[in-house]
Design a protein around this motif. Structure first.
Motif, PDB file in Angstrom:
ATOM      1  N   PRO A 127      85.885   1.816  47.332  1.00  0.00           N
ATOM      2  CA  PRO A 127      86.600   2.027  46.077  1.00  0.00           C
ATOM      3  C   PRO A 127      87.378   0.770  45.712  1.00  0.00           C
ATOM      4  N   CYS A 128      87.411   0.452  44.432  1.00  0.00           N
ATOM      5  CA  CYS A 128      88.077  -0.773  43.988  1.00  0.00           C
ATOM      6  C   CYS A 128      88.446  -0.625  42.521  1.00  0.00           C
ATOM      7  N   THR A 129      89.211  -1.594  42.026  1.00  0.00           N
ATOM      8  CA  THR A 129      89.584  -1.578  40.614  1.00  0.00           C
ATOM      9  C   THR A 129      89.784  -3.013  40.144  1.00  0.00           C
ATOM     10  N   THR A 130      89.998  -3.172  38.852  1.00  0.00           N
ATOM     11  CA  THR A 130      90.305  -4.465  38.262  1.00  0.00           C
ATOM     12  C   THR A 130      90.968  -4.207  36.917  1.00  0.00           C
ATOM     13  N   HIS A 131      91.167  -5.247  36.137  1.00  0.00           N
ATOM     14  CA  HIS A 131      91.762  -5.097  34.808  1.00  0.00           C
ATOM     15  C   HIS A 131      90.929  -4.122  33.972  1.00  0.00           C
ATOM     16  N   VAL A 151      94.200   3.402  38.093  1.00  0.00           N
ATOM     17  CA  VAL A 151      95.013   3.196  39.290  1.00  0.00           C
ATOM     18  C   VAL A 151      95.645   1.807  39.202  1.00  0.00           C
ATOM     19  N   LEU A 152      96.843   1.667  39.760  1.00  0.00           N
ATOM     20  CA  LEU A 152      97.499   0.361  39.785  1.00  0.00           C
ATOM     21  C   LEU A 152      96.827  -0.551  40.799  1.00  0.00           C
ATOM     22  N   TYR A 153      96.598  -0.011  41.971  1.00  0.00           N
ATOM     23  CA  TYR A 153      95.893  -0.754  43.014  1.00  0.00           C
ATOM     24  C   TYR A 153      95.283   0.265  43.961  1.00  0.00           C
ATOM     25  N   ILE A 154      94.330  -0.188  44.740  1.00  0.00           N
ATOM     26  CA  ILE A 154      93.657   0.718  45.662  1.00  0.00           C
ATOM     27  C   ILE A 154      93.267  -0.047  46.918  1.00  0.00           C
ATOM     28  N   GLN A 155      93.473   0.573  48.079  1.00  0.00           N
ATOM     29  CA  GLN A 155      93.162  -0.060  49.350  1.00  0.00           C
ATOM     30  C   GLN A 155      92.037   0.689  50.037  1.00  0.00           C
ATOM     31  N   GLU A 157      90.343   0.251  53.608  1.00  0.00           N
ATOM     32  CA  GLU A 157      90.439  -0.453  54.885  1.00  0.00           C
ATOM     33  C   GLU A 157      91.272  -1.714  54.677  1.00  0.00           C
ATOM     34  N   ARG A 158      90.700  -2.890  54.888  1.00  0.00           N
ATOM     35  CA  ARG A 158      91.478  -4.138  54.775  1.00  0.00           C
ATOM     36  C   ARG A 158      91.225  -4.853  53.450  1.00  0.00           C
ATOM     37  N   ILE A 159      90.555  -4.191  52.509  1.00  0.00           N
ATOM     38  CA  ILE A 159      90.263  -4.782  51.203  1.00  0.00           C
ATOM     39  C   ILE A 159      91.089  -4.050  50.152  1.00  0.00           C
ATOM     40  N   ILE A 160      91.864  -4.803  49.370  1.00  0.00           N
ATOM     41  CA  ILE A 160      92.746  -4.206  48.365  1.00  0.00           C
ATOM     42  C   ILE A 160      92.465  -4.869  47.019  1.00  0.00           C
ATOM     43  N   THR A 161      92.423  -4.077  45.963  1.00  0.00           N
ATOM     44  CA  THR A 161      92.255  -4.612  44.614  1.00  0.00           C
ATOM     45  C   THR A 161      93.308  -3.995  43.704  1.00  0.00           C
ATOM     46  N   SER A 162      93.682  -4.734  42.660  1.00  0.00           N
ATOM     47  CA  SER A 162      94.684  -4.219  41.719  1.00  0.00           C
ATOM     48  C   SER A 162      94.192  -4.390  40.295  1.00  0.00           C
TER      49      SER A 162
END
Length: 324
Positions: A127-131, A151-155, A157-162
């Motif tokens: 799962p991930c996100t962006t602008h 979503v504002l940001y999502i993690q 495992e060790r990968i986080i996107t905002s």
């Protein structure tokens, strides 16, 4: 024993967005001023990078050697820079990110920085996100990515996107909380005059972060002291002296800014700590009550019932059932 350095590698790419870079960097800088052991390192393929706004930034030339305890931040770039990928991500960056992921580094992308992770294959099945304006493009470009909206940001495992721009600050605050605690995050947010926000994925709100969206210095002083001396008996007179207010003014200021009395705020701090201690099956309810500053376990049980609508034992049993 001294805590080891936590490197923060900020990867600066051509056309980097200044706020995506500066906002999270300021969070880690303030955390260091508050005692956290972060080290900011601005890196890139070239020794200078021109931002989307035209400001020339100097970097540590070359990509640093990977350390497992490091966090890599990838600030976003001007969105149309990746619109057709006529300028692909440098293969050296891809190899560097693969090596970082392999040793367990935490990698966080702000805004369109997610496209760099996509090129490296690090969004596959995550799962991930962006602008908001690039969500469809991200999903089209990387069909194996699980792109999320709202979503504002999502993690994962060790990968986080905002989601980008100011949400990079929210992401950075969340990482500081993971490394240290919510109290440090509250202090940073106050220093930066921020309203604390939580991820859209997170439903529980820590009392250590709630009730901080005000600018009353005296109340902040009192809140800090109560959180740092959680188990101590503190009189209203002591607290008023710390806040540099009279007892009457302190009570009035608490009610006006956070809608609670100082005593009620202290009780909620203690109950949250108690909720964490309930996870230890070796500790009795009476022992936990003492550990969080309640001399009378019966009083502790009554407060728990009032705030949570159940008793501590039932709450512990529910926790254990959820873990099964």
């Amino acid at each position: 024993m001294l805590e080891s350095i936590r490197p923060i590698y900020v990867l600066l790419l051509p056309h980097v967005q200044l706020l995506d870079c500066a906002g999270p960097s300021q969070v880690f800088f303030e955390a260091r001023r508050q005692g956290a052991n972060y080290q900011l390192i601005f890196c890139g393929i070239d020794s200078t990078v021109t931002s989307a706004q035209g400001l020339v930034l100097q970097t540590q030339s070359g990509l640093p050697e990977i350390q497992p305890e490091a966090t890599i931040l990838i600030p976003g770039v001007q969105l149309d820079y990746y619109a057709d990928l006529n300028t692909p991500v440098d293969p050296r960056i891809i190899r560097w990110l693969h090596a970082a992921a392999a040793v367990g580094c935490r990698i966080a992308a702000i805004c369109s920085g997610a496209f760099v992770l996509g090129e490296a294959g690090l969004l596959n099945n995550r799962p991930c996100t962006t602008h908001w304006s690039a969500l469809e493009l991200l999903q089209q470009r990387y069909p194996k990515a699980q792109v999320r909206q709202n979503v504002l940001y999502i993690q994962a495992e060790r990968i986080i996107t905002s989601a980008g721009i100011s949400t990079g600050i929210d992401l950075a605050l969340a990482l500081v909380e993971q490394d240290y605690d919510a109290l440090l995050v509250a202090k940073i947010a106050r220093q930066l005059v921020l309203y604390l926000r939580r991820s859209g994925q997170q439903t529980q709100h820590s009392i250590f972060l709630q009730y901080r969206n005000h600018l009353h210095l005296g109340v902040h002083r009192a809140q800090d002291y109560l959180a740092e001396h959680l188990t101590e008996t503190i009189s209203l007179e002591q607290l008023a002296e710390i806040a540099k207010l009279s007892v009457r003014s302190l009570n009035r200021a608490f009610r006006a800014t956070i809608g609670l009395t100082p005593i009620s705020y202290q009780q909620q701090l203690r109950l949250e700590l108690a909720a964490n201690l309930l996870h230890n099956p070796a500790w009795s309810i009476e022992h936990i009550a003492q550990q969080v500053g309640f001399s009378d376990a019966r009083h502790f049980r009554r407060l728990w019932q009032r705030y949570f609508g159940t008793n501590p034992t039932q709450s512990r049993n529910a926790q254990e059932s959820n873990q099964c």
